[in-house]
Design an enzyme around this catalytic site. Sequence first.
Site, short mmCIF file in Angstrom:
data_model
loop_
_atom_site.label_atom_id
_atom_site.label_comp_id
_atom_site.label_asym_id
_atom_site.label_seq_id
_atom_site.Cartn_x
_atom_site.Cartn_y
_atom_site.Cartn_z
N GLY A 1 0.83 -1.20 0.00
CA GLY A 1 0.00 0.00 0.00
C GLY A 1 0.87 1.25 0.00
O GLY A 1 2.10 1.18 0.07
N VAL B 1 1.18 3.74 2.27
CA VAL B 1 1.91 3.97 3.53
C VAL B 1 2.83 2.79 3.83
O VAL B 1 3.99 2.98 4.24
CB VAL B 1 0.90 4.21 4.69
CG1 VAL B 1 1.62 4.25 6.03
CG2 VAL B 1 0.14 5.51 4.46
N ASP C 1 -2.68 -11.63 6.08
CA ASP C 1 -4.03 -11.33 5.58
C ASP C 1 -4.94 -10.91 6.74
O ASP C 1 -5.27 -11.72 7.60
CB ASP C 1 -4.59 -12.57 4.87
CG ASP C 1 -5.95 -12.30 4.24
OD1 ASP C 1 -6.46 -11.17 4.36
OD2 ASP C 1 -6.49 -13.24 3.62
N TYR D 1 -8.82 -1.99 4.60
CA TYR D 1 -9.81 -1.98 3.52
C TYR D 1 -10.07 -0.50 3.25
O TYR D 1 -10.73 0.17 4.04
CB TYR D 1 -11.09 -2.67 4.00
CG TYR D 1 -12.11 -2.92 2.92
CD1 TYR D 1 -12.45 -4.21 2.57
CD2 TYR D 1 -12.73 -1.87 2.25
CE1 TYR D 1 -13.40 -4.46 1.57
CE2 TYR D 1 -13.67 -2.11 1.25
CZ TYR D 1 -13.99 -3.40 0.93
OH TYR D 1 -14.93 -3.64 -0.05
N THR D 2 -9.51 0.02 2.15
CA THR D 2 -9.54 1.47 1.90
C THR D 2 -10.48 1.88 0.77
O THR D 2 -10.53 3.06 0.42
CB THR D 2 -8.12 2.00 1.59
OG1 THR D 2 -7.59 1.24 0.50
CG2 THR D 2 -7.20 1.90 2.78
N THR E 1 -8.43 7.47 10.37
CA THR E 1 -8.86 8.41 9.32
C THR E 1 -9.73 9.55 9.85
O THR E 1 -10.42 9.40 10.87
CB THR E 1 -9.66 7.62 8.25
OG1 THR E 1 -10.31 8.52 7.38
CG2 THR E 1 -10.74 6.75 8.89
N TYR F 1 -16.99 2.63 5.80
CA TYR F 1 -15.53 2.67 5.98
C TYR F 1 -15.18 3.41 7.27
O TYR F 1 -14.41 2.91 8.09
CB TYR F 1 -14.89 3.37 4.77
CG TYR F 1 -13.44 3.74 4.96
CD1 TYR F 1 -12.43 2.79 4.90
CD2 TYR F 1 -13.07 5.07 5.19
CE1 TYR F 1 -11.10 3.14 5.07
CE2 TYR F 1 -11.75 5.43 5.36
CZ TYR F 1 -10.76 4.46 5.30
OH TYR F 1 -9.45 4.82 5.48
N LYS G 1 -13.35 1.82 10.59
CA LYS G 1 -12.07 2.33 11.12
C LYS G 1 -12.23 2.74 12.58
O LYS G 1 -11.32 2.53 13.39
CB LYS G 1 -11.57 3.51 10.28
CG LYS G 1 -11.19 3.17 8.85
CD LYS G 1 -10.01 2.23 8.73
CE LYS G 1 -8.70 2.87 9.16
NZ LYS G 1 -7.55 1.94 8.94
#
Length: 300
Positions: free
Chosen positions: A10, A12, A35, A60-61, A100, A124, A128
């Site tokens: 990813g 980051v 995973d 999961y973005t 986030t 999402y 988070k």
Amino acid sequence: MKILITGANGQVGWELARAAQPLGEVIALDRSGADLADPEGLRRLVRRLRPDVILNAAAYTAVDKAEDDEAAALRINGEAPGVLAQEALALDALLVHYSTDYVFDGTAQRPYVESDPTAPVSVYGRSKLIGEQAIAATGGRWLVFRTSWVYAPRGGNFPRTMLRLACEREALKVVADQFGAPTGARLIADVTTQAVARAADESAQGRFESGIYHLTASGSTSWHGLACAVIEGARKRGWPIKADTIDGIPAEQYPTRARRPFNSRMSTAALVARFGVSLPPWEQGIELLLDDLTERRVVV
Ligand SMILES: NC(=O)c1ccc[n+]([C@@H]2O[C@H](COP(=O)([O-])OP(=O)(O)OC[C@H]3O[C@@H](n4cnc5c(N)ncnc54)[C@H](OP(=O)(O)O)[C@@H]3O)[C@@H](O)[C@H]2O)c1
């Protein structure tokens, strides 16, 4: 120091795998090696590797997709971070996790501080928030960095999408009434390594405190402001930009599956005070991104 990084492919995670090298032995795993959709497998992995530090950059973005894929988003963003926190606690390891601005509803008229009430408006954001809460409820040594509008020279992100569209189309319409701080993955990785080093000192002195911190570049802009900065910077660097008109539009004219906050601005005062970091203006990160993409002649 043994450092386990998840989400190594990813934005980051990829930067972390490089920035963390001076800290010690880095084990950077992508989805095939760690995973998060398999929390029990993840538990076994951490028990086998016994890291001193876990940097959880996997998530999961896909914000819009998550609206119709809630179970997976909750498992990866909500449940897995709790499992990592439990295993970190058992090993007395430090867990660093990323969250986030989407944990807020975006109705505040000022930058959010860490203690402001959360009220996510998307699956999402809710997933988070559940991850944050699972970590805090577990205890142990942990840091959660809430960041926003992340981009990098690789991966799918808004600046790269704007560059591609600006080379293809003569006119663009971009949302102008949502505000936030575009933040480079490299800045996030650099601040993380500084925080990990500081946390190791604090732990050795018995004065480490876990907590949530806002980590973004300085300043703020709208998606439209960001698009203009990216396209103007690319034009100056000789990119074959076609877009002559970049119009600002209200978000209601660009409907998306998931709702997004209008105000994503977050105060970073607590992070700066605790870790002594300096957070450059967002424009600086965009200039570096453009230099990087231009030098490598990346086709967007
Ligand atoms: N991107 C943003 O604008 C933004 C804003 C605020 C906060 N954040 C947070 O910042 C952190 C890093 O985000 P990012 O921008 O680096 O996201 P990213 O580029 O989308 O990277 C996320 C990584 O997680 C991996 N992943 C997805 N599902 C996984 C699973 N089941 N197991 C293991 N890995 C899995 C993905 O792997 P694949 O490559 O295999 O799909 C991807 O490499 C995340 O916690 C994110 O929520 C991001």
